[in-house]
Design a protein around this motif. Structure first.
Motif: not given
Length: 385
Positions: A227-237
């Motif tokens: 939740n509320n991530m600074k980055e998102n590389h994909g569904n696994w992240y």
């Protein structure tokens, strides 16, 4: 040889509890599955709080409680010396100081007048919070403590490890259940086998604060979240956003907690029936914890005070009755003495400890067993006093 073997506390596992655990064992998820969330929702509803977070044990819950309230090195909290070590140790986990307020000699709870005296003796801001303990199952009047806490800008962590289902009547004549969050910022419960809700091991935090809830949820699982991530590389992240802990409860424990919770009200009625039988038998002969009018004591323990405690204790053991001591005052332990508590002025707590022990108290205690306990207690009293 006596035919009795009666401990001070005993878990009560029935077929529905076993069936629930077996069903979880046969499912796809033993941890991080649906049972933990189900247990949390049902527990929050039971106590009347907005949020609940399940823990691997209550000590973990107390640790995350102080962390979520930003307690840190050099800060100071107030609690009772008559409690299990975790109530105070949670502050020491973050290098904060523990200050003890003496107990009321009749209820054995932290004394609000002693707490007020301690607060008055120091400048405002010296203390950060109070951790009252619902000792033995008897709730602290948190309405009164909340007024005191507000006066000194303090938070409250309610240690409810002994009292799920207990309540007190507030000034508006409304029952206030332990853990409902109306007066405490956070409440903590225990699911140790001898407690009301036996999960083997386990604990629960309840709160009405979304901010505290989110913080505890993050800290419970390594500080890792999606939740509320600074980055998102994909569904696994996922991200580790702070330094957290592995304080999760398993679905196995939660499935047992769910069935145990459903029976708690019925079992509290039974605990009070057992307590009332003790009270009727001992009134005027043996001192016991006083429950004021307007309080529902959840009776995790039935504590008495007696003269010749060591001899009394040993006599009961020979008669197949195994009492327990709750508790050795925390400030008298070598650890707390070593950090400055050797000369603490806590006379009520120390006098209580000289005489106290807990008699058998659990819902499956039979009439025959309780009659034996009462008979032997009175036999000793009549002979020795």
């Amino acid at each position: 040889m006596t035919k009795f073997n009666i401990p001070y506390g005993r878990h009560n596992i029935e077929q529905d509890d076993i069936d629930s655990v077996v069903k979880t064992l046969q499912s796809d998820l033993l941890t991080q599955g649906p049972k933990v969330e189900e247990f949390e929702h049902k527990f929050a509803k039971y106590v009347g709080a907005k949020y609940a977070v399940a823990m691997c044990n209550a000590t973990a819950g107390l640790h995350l409680a102080v962390l979520s309230l930003n307690l840190k090195k050099g800060d100071r909290i107030i609690t009772t010396p008559i409690t299990f070590a975790s109530s105070a140790n949670c502050a020491r986990f973050v290098d904060a100081e523990v200050w003890f307020a003496d107990i009321n000699p009749e209820t054995y709870l932290i004394d609000i007048d002693k707490t007020r005296e301690l607060l008055k003796s120091k400048p405002k801001g010296f203390f950060k919070g109070i951790i009252p303990v619902n000792f033995g199952g008897l709730p602290v009047n948190l309405e009164d403590f909340k007024k005191l806490a507000d006066e000194y800008d303090l938070w409250i962590i309610e240690d409810s490890c002994h009292s799920p289902g207990g309540n007190f009547t507030n000034s508006k004549k409304k029952d206030q259940y332990c853990g409902n969050g109306n007066y405490a910022d956070i409440s903590v419960f225990s699911f140790h086998p001898v407690k009301h809700i036996a999960c083997g091991e386990g604990g629960m935090i309840t709160t009405n604060s979304k901010e505290i809830y989110d913080r505890v949820m993050l800290l419970r699982t390594h500080g890792i979240t999606k939740n509320n991530m600074k980055e998102n590389h994909g569904n696994w992240y996922y991200e580790m956003q702070t330094l957290g802990f592995n304080y999760r409860l398993t679905d196995i424990h939660a499935s047992l907690g769910i069935t145990q919770l459903a029976k708690n009200d019925k079992r509290i009625i039974k605990r009070n029936q057992i307590a009332n039988k003790y009270i009727k038998a001992f009134n005027g002969k043996v001192k016991f914890q006083h429950t004021p009018p307007g309080y529902l004591n959840a009776y995790h323990l039935f504590v008495v005070e007696v003269k010749k405690r060591k001899k009394f204790f040993e006599f009961l053991v020979t008669e197949g009755i195994v009492p327990q001591i709750h508790y050795i005052p925390l400030h008298t332990f070598p650890y707390y003495k070593s950090i400055g508590y050797e000369n603490a002025d806590l006379k009520n707590a120390e006098n209580y400890y000289k005489n106290c022990f807990s008699l058998p108290m659990y819902p499956s205690l039979s009439d025959e067993e309780q009659n034996h306990v009462i008979k032997k207690v009175l036999e000793f009293v009549n002979k020795e006093y």
